[in-house]
Scaffold this motif. Structure first.
Motif, PDB file in Angstrom:
ATOM      1  N   UNK A 161       0.826  -1.205   0.000  1.00 46.51           N
ATOM      2  CA  UNK A 161       0.000   0.000   0.000  1.00 46.51           C
ATOM      3  C   UNK A 161       0.863   1.260   0.000  1.00 46.51           C
ATOM      4  N   UNK A 162       1.939   1.242   0.787  1.00 49.04           N
ATOM      5  CA  UNK A 162       2.842   2.389   0.839  1.00 49.04           C
ATOM      6  C   UNK A 162       3.569   2.577  -0.495  1.00 49.04           C
ATOM      7  N   UNK A 163       4.013   1.483  -1.089  1.00 49.66           N
ATOM      8  CA  UNK A 163       4.696   1.549  -2.379  1.00 49.66           C
ATOM      9  C   UNK A 163       3.769   2.107  -3.455  1.00 49.66           C
ATOM     10  N   UNK A 164       2.524   1.629  -3.456  1.00 48.77           N
ATOM     11  CA  UNK A 164       1.557   2.101  -4.450  1.00 48.77           C
ATOM     12  C   UNK A 164       1.290   3.593  -4.283  1.00 48.77           C
ATOM     13  N   UNK A 165       1.170   4.041  -3.030  1.00 52.01           N
ATOM     14  CA  UNK A 165       0.912   5.464  -2.820  1.00 52.01           C
ATOM     15  C   UNK A 165       2.039   6.319  -3.376  1.00 52.01           C
ATOM     16  N   UNK A 166       3.255   5.865  -3.193  1.00 52.06           N
ATOM     17  CA  UNK A 166       4.393   6.633  -3.707  1.00 52.06           C
ATOM     18  C   UNK A 166       4.317   6.792  -5.216  1.00 52.06           C
TER      19      UNK A 166
END
Length: 336
Positions: A161-166
């Motif tokens: 989820x964090x990677x996608x947000x970036x």
């Protein structure tokens, strides 16, 4: 033809989603590494349900293969990507964390890079209810903080989820993560409770009931999950105009990024789930009561109001009906 890349196409959810996409007249390129985490014959049988369709193409490929994934994106140039490939299983992640690093982290990085390079219109990917970890407030909502995972599997899904947000923030790439809540149904995974219980009961064996039967799960039927996924895939994430950076909502962003729970919103005690199975099988199980296992969450319950508001969809299959449909499939597939 509009092409959707489906990773994990030989998997439980992947097969069901690919079938629906093909029924919509879309072309589907499905990839899977066909690993031996569970019976490969079942994965082959799922693929057989897809391979007769003229607009389906299967490629055996591991998402962690950086060069292979880059070449596939260059060739296929999909309009949308449904990323379901992952090393699954909470308990397995305790003993084999490297498999989760490779598939769930490196593999997801390769997916993000492919989507960025080819300006994919929408990436929808599988997260998990396990990200809620040590949270005690029920039902779980996307606005809740999820900073205390209790398994490495959950940690990799939070990382996704964090990677996608970036990528959504830096490159304007629409991404949507779906937190699945205990999916079950025909063609399900052999490592899941319903499959294991059914197999054992029909063989006259004792079933292991963890948490002394008092664990609570938001069991969600596969047809409901697949319908929700496709509706989300059809509606790319957009920036949230009401996002407040002073009171940030983890489920939305100023970027084209969304997170949704997708569950049944009807949490069921494990013993009631077993009772539905006993009714469907017409027999009583011999039960061995055991304590909760390391990495397991005691309860899960999904607040799905955000998903319903976004795509006007809420799951509707009752546990009793869903379990019966699984048993009917199991008896037919295994001829028991």
């Amino acid at each position: 033809m509009n092409t959707v890349l489906v990773t994990g196409a030989a998997g439980f959810i992947g097969m069901h989603c690919a079938q629906r996409l093909l029924a919509q007249g879309l072309a589907v390129v499905g990839i899977d590494n066909l690993n031996s985490y569970y019976d490969v014959a079942l994965k082959d049988a799922r693929l057989a349900q897809l391979q007769s369709h003229p607009h389906f193409r299967f490629v055996k490929l591991d998402v962690a293969d950086r060069a292979g994934m880059a070449a596939l994106f260059d060739e296929v140039r999909p309009q949308r990507v449904l990323h379901l490939a992952a090393q699954a299983g909470v308990r397995y992640s305790i003993d084999q964390p490297d498999d989760y690093t490779d598939s769930n982290l490196l593999g997801f990085g390769n997916i993000l890079q492919g989507c960025r390079k080819h300006q994919v219109a929408h990436l929808v990917y599988a997260s998990s209810s396990s990200v809620y970890g040590g949270n005690a407030k029920m039902p779980y909502a996307e606005s809740d903080a999820v900073d205390h995972p209790i398994s490495y599997y959950a940690a990799t899904k939070k990382a996704n989820e964090l990677m996608a947000h970036t990528y959504s923030h830096l490159y304007g790439m629409p991404t949507t993560g779906l937190r699945f809540f205990t999916v079950y149904g025909p063609w399900g995974r052999p490592d899941m409770a319903l499959f294991k219980f059914t197999k054992a009961i029909l063989a006259g064996e004792t079933i292991d009931v963890y948490g002394n039967g008092q664990l609570v799960r938001d069991f969600t039927f596969i047809d409901d999950i697949a319908e929700g996924i496709l509706r989300v895939l059809d509606k790319p994430a957009t920036p949230d105009a009401s996002y407040d950076a002073l009171q940030p909502n983890p489920g939305t962003s100023t970027a084209p990024y969304r997170i949704f729970n997708i569950g049944n919103s009807n949490p069921t005690v494990l013993m009631d789930y077993i009772a539905a199975l006993e009714s469907a099988l017409g027999t009583t199980a011999d039960k061995r009561m055991l304590p909760i296992q390391p990495g397991d969450m005691h309860s899960t319950s999904a607040d799905t109001r955000a998903l319903q508001a976004w795509v006007n969809f809420a799951p509707s299959t009752t546990v009793r009906d869903g379990v019966q449909r699984f048993v009917d499939w199991y008896r037919s597939f295994y001829r028991v």
